[in-house]
Design a protein around this motif. Structure first.
Motif, PDB file in Angstrom:
ATOM      1  N   HIS A   1       0.834  -1.190   0.000  1.00 32.69           N
ATOM      2  CA  HIS A   1       0.000   0.000   0.000  1.00 32.69           C
ATOM      3  C   HIS A   1       0.875   1.247   0.000  1.00 32.69           C
ATOM      4  O   HIS A   1       1.973   1.256   0.556  1.00 32.69           O
ATOM      5  N   VAL A   2       0.368   2.306  -0.612  1.00 33.62           N
ATOM      6  CA  VAL A   2       1.070   3.580  -0.607  1.00 33.62           C
ATOM      7  C   VAL A   2       1.272   4.026   0.835  1.00 33.62           C
ATOM      8  O   VAL A   2       0.341   4.004   1.633  1.00 33.62           O
ATOM      9  N   GLY A   3       2.475   4.423   1.165  1.00 35.19           N
ATOM     10  CA  GLY A   3       2.765   4.897   2.514  1.00 35.19           C
ATOM     11  C   GLY A   3       3.435   3.876   3.402  1.00 35.19           C
ATOM     12  O   GLY A   3       4.032   4.221   4.422  1.00 35.19           O
ATOM     13  N   ASP A   4       3.367   2.585   3.024  1.00 36.41           N
ATOM     14  CA  ASP A   4       3.978   1.544   3.864  1.00 36.41           C
ATOM     15  C   ASP A   4       5.472   1.771   4.032  1.00 36.41           C
ATOM     16  O   ASP A   4       6.012   1.698   5.137  1.00 36.41           O
ATOM     17  N   GLY A   5       6.171   2.015   2.915  1.00 32.63           N
ATOM     18  CA  GLY A   5       7.618   2.193   2.968  1.00 32.63           C
ATOM     19  C   GLY A   5       8.020   3.422   3.742  1.00 32.63           C
ATOM     20  O   GLY A   5       8.966   3.388   4.538  1.00 32.63           O
ATOM     21  N   ALA A   6       7.305   4.533   3.542  1.00 29.38           N
ATOM     22  CA  ALA A   6       7.610   5.765   4.267  1.00 29.38           C
ATOM     23  C   ALA A   6       7.452   5.563   5.768  1.00 29.38           C
ATOM     24  O   ALA A   6       8.267   6.036   6.566  1.00 29.38           O
TER      25      ALA A   6
ATOM     26  N   GLY B   1       8.195   1.340 -10.350  1.00 29.38           N
ATOM     27  CA  GLY B   1       6.896   1.827  -9.921  1.00 29.38           C
ATOM     28  C   GLY B   1       7.084   3.107  -9.120  1.00 29.38           C
ATOM     29  O   GLY B   1       8.202   3.568  -8.888  1.00 29.38           O
ATOM     30  N   ASP B   2       5.988   3.683  -8.672  1.00 35.75           N
ATOM     31  CA  ASP B   2       6.048   4.956  -7.964  1.00 35.75           C
ATOM     32  C   ASP B   2       6.504   4.742  -6.524  1.00 35.75           C
ATOM     33  O   ASP B   2       5.769   4.195  -5.698  1.00 35.75           O
ATOM     34  N   VAL B   3       7.723   5.134  -6.229  1.00 32.19           N
ATOM     35  CA  VAL B   3       8.244   5.022  -4.860  1.00 32.19           C
ATOM     36  C   VAL B   3       8.617   6.408  -4.334  1.00 32.19           C
ATOM     37  O   VAL B   3       9.462   6.538  -3.458  1.00 32.19           O
ATOM     38  N   THR B   4       7.944   7.423  -4.863  1.00 31.92           N
ATOM     39  CA  THR B   4       8.263   8.798  -4.487  1.00 31.92           C
ATOM     40  C   THR B   4       8.142   9.019  -2.997  1.00 31.92           C
ATOM     41  O   THR B   4       8.980   9.678  -2.377  1.00 31.92           O
ATOM     42  N   GLU B   5       7.081   8.457  -2.402  1.00 27.63           N
ATOM     43  CA  GLU B   5       6.871   8.684  -0.968  1.00 27.63           C
ATOM     44  C   GLU B   5       7.994   8.058  -0.133  1.00 27.63           C
ATOM     45  O   GLU B   5       8.362   8.595   0.915  1.00 27.63           O
TER      46      GLU B   5
END
Length: 365
Positions: free
Chosen positions: A189-194, A231-235
């Motif tokens: 999910h978006v935000g998991d890595g951040a 993929g999008d890893v900007t966050e």
């Protein structure tokens, strides 16, 4: 007169408030005067679900560092302490990221299972000299002040000792080291890595001195034109940039990142490293020492010609010499029921290691 829903009113009010970007909580338990005898230990296993749950009951709350938030639903009056909030004295909104630190016994750090010493890393003198500076800094941080080493990039061919040296540094200093493969930061999910990055650095700040080692940094920090490959890893990149910049107090925290391909790193990330240290393939003397050190622990005696072994392992990394050449030679000798490792076994291993892959002409017909 307009009829506004509760949610609409909330949104209007929040427009004029400072929004909390990120809040880190610590589960504390019930107040002392509570009638409850025991305070259950909270472990958040589903971060996304907890964040939804938290926002639902605390949306619009003003928070500041060291203050408390109290659960009013599943565990009425159970307290969470605010250990970090950015910016301070701000309000929780639907955009706020809310993290809960795992209890101390849930945090796993690594003091390498392999008890390497810095002298075990053959060659790489420039990198070793940098570790001496890190050692002196962690032993006396006040002496360095603003001149402390912070963010360092190790780069070079695979198997040249980047990870090994980071492990050795932590072992010799008896300092906890958290070793991460950057690919593990790319969550579902978006935000998991951040969130993982912010949690890691928050834990490090409360357990200093601390070494953070991120391997394969190019997995998340590719130059923009290559970003579609990941993929999008900007966050994730933005979160890492925030921590590398040391907006929070990162004294006595050393971040070491490693890559095989520094030239494809995004400039924003690469510019944060104070020094880039290249790990090179071993020269002739270093290959001899690598072979001599490794055959001491082999279960069979080696009687092959050392000069030939050194010559034929040119352009191989230390790891390849150990894992691909010496180990293959050992297994060949054992499979042939030999009691010693000979030149034939070694030549077979080197041939297998350097064997070129040929592509049939018909592939292009």
């Amino acid at each position: 007169m307009n009829n506004y829903s509760t949610e609409q009113v909330r949104r209007e009010i929040n427009k004029y408030r400072t929004e909390a970007k990120i809040i880190v909580l610590k589960a504390v338990g019930y107040p002392i005067e509570s009638n409850y005898i025991e305070s259950p230990e909270i472990e958040v296993t589903n971060k996304e679900l907890f964040e939804i749950y938290a926002k639902d009951q605390w949306d619009g709350y003003k928070v500041s560092k060291d203050k408390y938030l109290f659960d009013q639903k599943l565990l009425p009056d159970y307290a969470f302490q605010v250990v970090e909030v950015r910016p301070d004295n701000s309000y929780i909104t639907n955009n706020t990221s809310i993290l809960v630190l795992p209890s101390e016994n849930k945090i796993k750090t690594i003091n390498s299972k392999q008890q390497y010493k810095i002298e075990d890393v053959i060659g790489q003198e420039k990198a070793k000299n940098k570790t001496k500076i890190i050692t002196k800094y962690l032993e006396d941080p006040d002496k360095f002040k603003n001149w402390a080493p912070k963010n360092i990039l190790f780069y070079g061919m695979p198997g040249t000792g980047k990870t090994m040296l980071a492990q050795a540094l932590a072992n010799e200093l008896n300092v906890p080291i958290k070793m991460i493969k950057a690919t593990s930061l790319i969550g579902e999910h978006v935000g998991d890595g951040a969130k993982q990055i912010h949690e890691l650095y928050h834990y490090a700040r409360h357990n200093k001195p601390f070494v953070i080692f991120i391997d394969e940094i190019d997995a998340i920090a590719l130059e923009r034109k290559y970003q579609s490959l990941r993929g999008d890893v900007t966050e994730i990149v933005n979160a890492l940039l925030t921590e590398l910049d040391g907006i929070e107090d990162n004294d006595s925290i050393i971040t070491i990142c490693a890559t095989n391909n520094p030239e494809i790193l995004d400039y924003a990330i690469r510019s944060r490293f104070e020094e880039e240290i290249e790990f090179t393939l071993p020269d002739e003397d270093e290959r001899r020492l690598i072979i001599e050190n490794n055959i001491k622990t082999m279960p069979l005696k080696c009687v092959f010609d050392m000069d030939i072994a050194v010559s034929k392992t040119k352009n191989l990394s230390g790891r390849d010499i150990k894992e691909k050449v010496l180990k293959t030679a050992l297994h060949k000798a054992i499979s042939d029921s030999h009691d010693i490792i000979t030149d034939d076994d070694l030549n077979y291993a080197i041939h297998e290691t350097k064997k070129e892959v040929t592509v049939p002409d018909t592939m292009f017909v």
